[in-house]
Design a protein around this motif. Sequence first.
Motif, PDB file in Angstrom:
ATOM      1  N   PHE A  34      54.443  28.762  47.602  1.00  0.00           N
ATOM      2  CA  PHE A  34      53.351  27.945  47.085  1.00  0.00           C
ATOM      3  C   PHE A  34      53.718  27.247  45.774  1.00  0.00           C
ATOM      4  N   SER A  35      54.646  27.812  45.014  1.00  0.00           N
ATOM      5  CA  SER A  35      55.132  27.121  43.820  1.00  0.00           C
ATOM      6  C   SER A  35      55.811  25.816  44.199  1.00  0.00           C
ATOM      7  N   ARG A  84      29.713  35.138  35.783  1.00  0.00           N
ATOM      8  CA  ARG A  84      31.152  35.229  35.522  1.00  0.00           C
ATOM      9  C   ARG A  84      31.873  35.459  36.853  1.00  0.00           C
ATOM     10  N   LEU A  85      32.703  34.488  37.240  1.00  0.00           N
ATOM     11  CA  LEU A  85      33.383  34.542  38.526  1.00  0.00           C
ATOM     12  C   LEU A  85      34.892  34.558  38.339  1.00  0.00           C
ATOM     13  N   LEU A  86      35.558  35.312  39.203  1.00  0.00           N
ATOM     14  CA  LEU A  86      37.019  35.350  39.238  1.00  0.00           C
ATOM     15  C   LEU A  86      37.489  34.753  40.552  1.00  0.00           C
ATOM     16  N   ASP A  87      38.327  33.723  40.466  1.00  0.00           N
ATOM     17  CA  ASP A  87      38.912  33.076  41.641  1.00  0.00           C
ATOM     18  C   ASP A  87      40.362  33.539  41.748  1.00  0.00           C
ATOM     19  N   VAL A  88      40.607  34.516  42.644  1.00  0.00           N
ATOM     20  CA  VAL A  88      41.941  35.103  42.788  1.00  0.00           C
ATOM     21  C   VAL A  88      42.780  34.223  43.716  1.00  0.00           C
ATOM     22  N   GLY A  89      44.006  33.932  43.302  1.00  0.00           N
ATOM     23  CA  GLY A  89      44.824  33.011  44.073  1.00  0.00           C
ATOM     24  C   GLY A  89      44.259  31.615  43.982  1.00  0.00           C
ATOM     25  N   CYS A  90      43.927  31.204  42.770  1.00  0.00           N
ATOM     26  CA  CYS A  90      43.186  29.953  42.551  1.00  0.00           C
ATOM     27  C   CYS A  90      43.994  28.707  42.850  1.00  0.00           C
ATOM     28  N   GLY A  91      45.337  28.832  42.932  1.00  0.00           N
ATOM     29  CA  GLY A  91      46.146  27.653  43.180  1.00  0.00           C
ATOM     30  C   GLY A  91      45.957  26.612  42.096  1.00  0.00           C
ATOM     31  N   THR A 107      37.084  32.164  35.747  1.00  0.00           N
ATOM     32  CA  THR A 107      38.439  32.619  35.463  1.00  0.00           C
ATOM     33  C   THR A 107      39.246  32.402  36.737  1.00  0.00           C
ATOM     34  N   GLY A 108      40.306  31.643  36.631  1.00  0.00           N
ATOM     35  CA  GLY A 108      41.185  31.402  37.770  1.00  0.00           C
ATOM     36  C   GLY A 108      42.484  32.162  37.580  1.00  0.00           C
ATOM     37  N   LEU A 109      42.888  32.907  38.598  1.00  0.00           N
ATOM     38  CA  LEU A 109      44.074  33.767  38.509  1.00  0.00           C
ATOM     39  C   LEU A 109      45.056  33.410  39.609  1.00  0.00           C
ATOM     40  N   ASP A 110      46.331  33.275  39.259  1.00  0.00           N
ATOM     41  CA  ASP A 110      47.336  33.009  40.273  1.00  0.00           C
ATOM     42  C   ASP A 110      48.670  33.621  39.840  1.00  0.00           C
ATOM     43  N   ALA A 111      49.404  34.148  40.817  1.00  0.00           N
ATOM     44  CA  ALA A 111      50.695  34.774  40.530  1.00  0.00           C
ATOM     45  C   ALA A 111      51.813  33.752  40.390  1.00  0.00           C
ATOM     46  N   ALA A 112      51.538  32.488  40.736  1.00  0.00           N
ATOM     47  CA  ALA A 112      52.538  31.422  40.600  1.00  0.00           C
ATOM     48  C   ALA A 112      52.261  30.650  39.312  1.00  0.00           C
TER      49      ALA A 112
END
Length: 266
Positions: A34-35, A84-91, A107-112
């Motif tokens: 995805f990166s 308060r929302l967390l978007d995991v894998g937000c891209g 809050t947007g979270l992504d491992a890339a």
Amino acid sequence: MTASAQKRASRKRASENRDASGARSIDPEEIAKFSAMAEAWWDPEGKFRPLHRFNPMRLGFIRDRLCRHFGRDPQADQPLKGLRLLDVGCGGGLLSEPLARLGAQMTGLDAAEKNIRIARLHAAESKLDIDYRHGSVEDLAAAGADFDAVLNMEVVEHVADVGSFLGASAATVRPGGLMVVATLNRTPKSFLMAIVGAEYVLRWLPRGTHDWRRFVRPSELGKALRQSGMEITEMTGVAYNPLTDGWRLAPGDLDVNYMLVAAKAD
């Protein structure tokens, strides 16, 4: 069990789901995949075209379920204000941005890391205040973060350890909060439509975007959520209409795409 005891137990489970190498749910090959496509996130006719077409339906689903659960008016200008929302894998932020416009503290979270850079740049250009973070949901859970709702949309089928991922995600849901999940069922029909059709025939997605073996059956997802202290309150299929080039809810058809809502007890 009291709310504080539940939270301590959730943090303990999240901590146990980590090892010396970091988050068990992160798959480096998926992150690299995805990166490599990160620059295309905001091109509606590019590699993420299916998500752009899918976005209005999933956004409406999330808005309406959160409003119903938290007693909000979905027709208000900012029905999610203060949540308060967390978007995991937000891209690149395709879901975080419209939710922020609906008033949510996102809050947007992504491992890339490259995805997060793209998301931050686009949010700044759109004058939106979104807290984008590079890392894993295990990291957030171990730090004691909590949210009114956690969104795992089109991400479960890309993680290395579904149990670890959902356990850590559940640990970040506050008592009385929700988790919304969208993923793909592991059926012969999903192989034909999501792999052969979408990647090889229609070429909606680059070949290799999905691994059918990682698709998650509803029963498997339900078991993992229950083990994490979440109870499913709604599940629906999602179907594509080629005539309108759009998506709709299909409650009786879970064979390919499906979404669910799960709640944590107060």
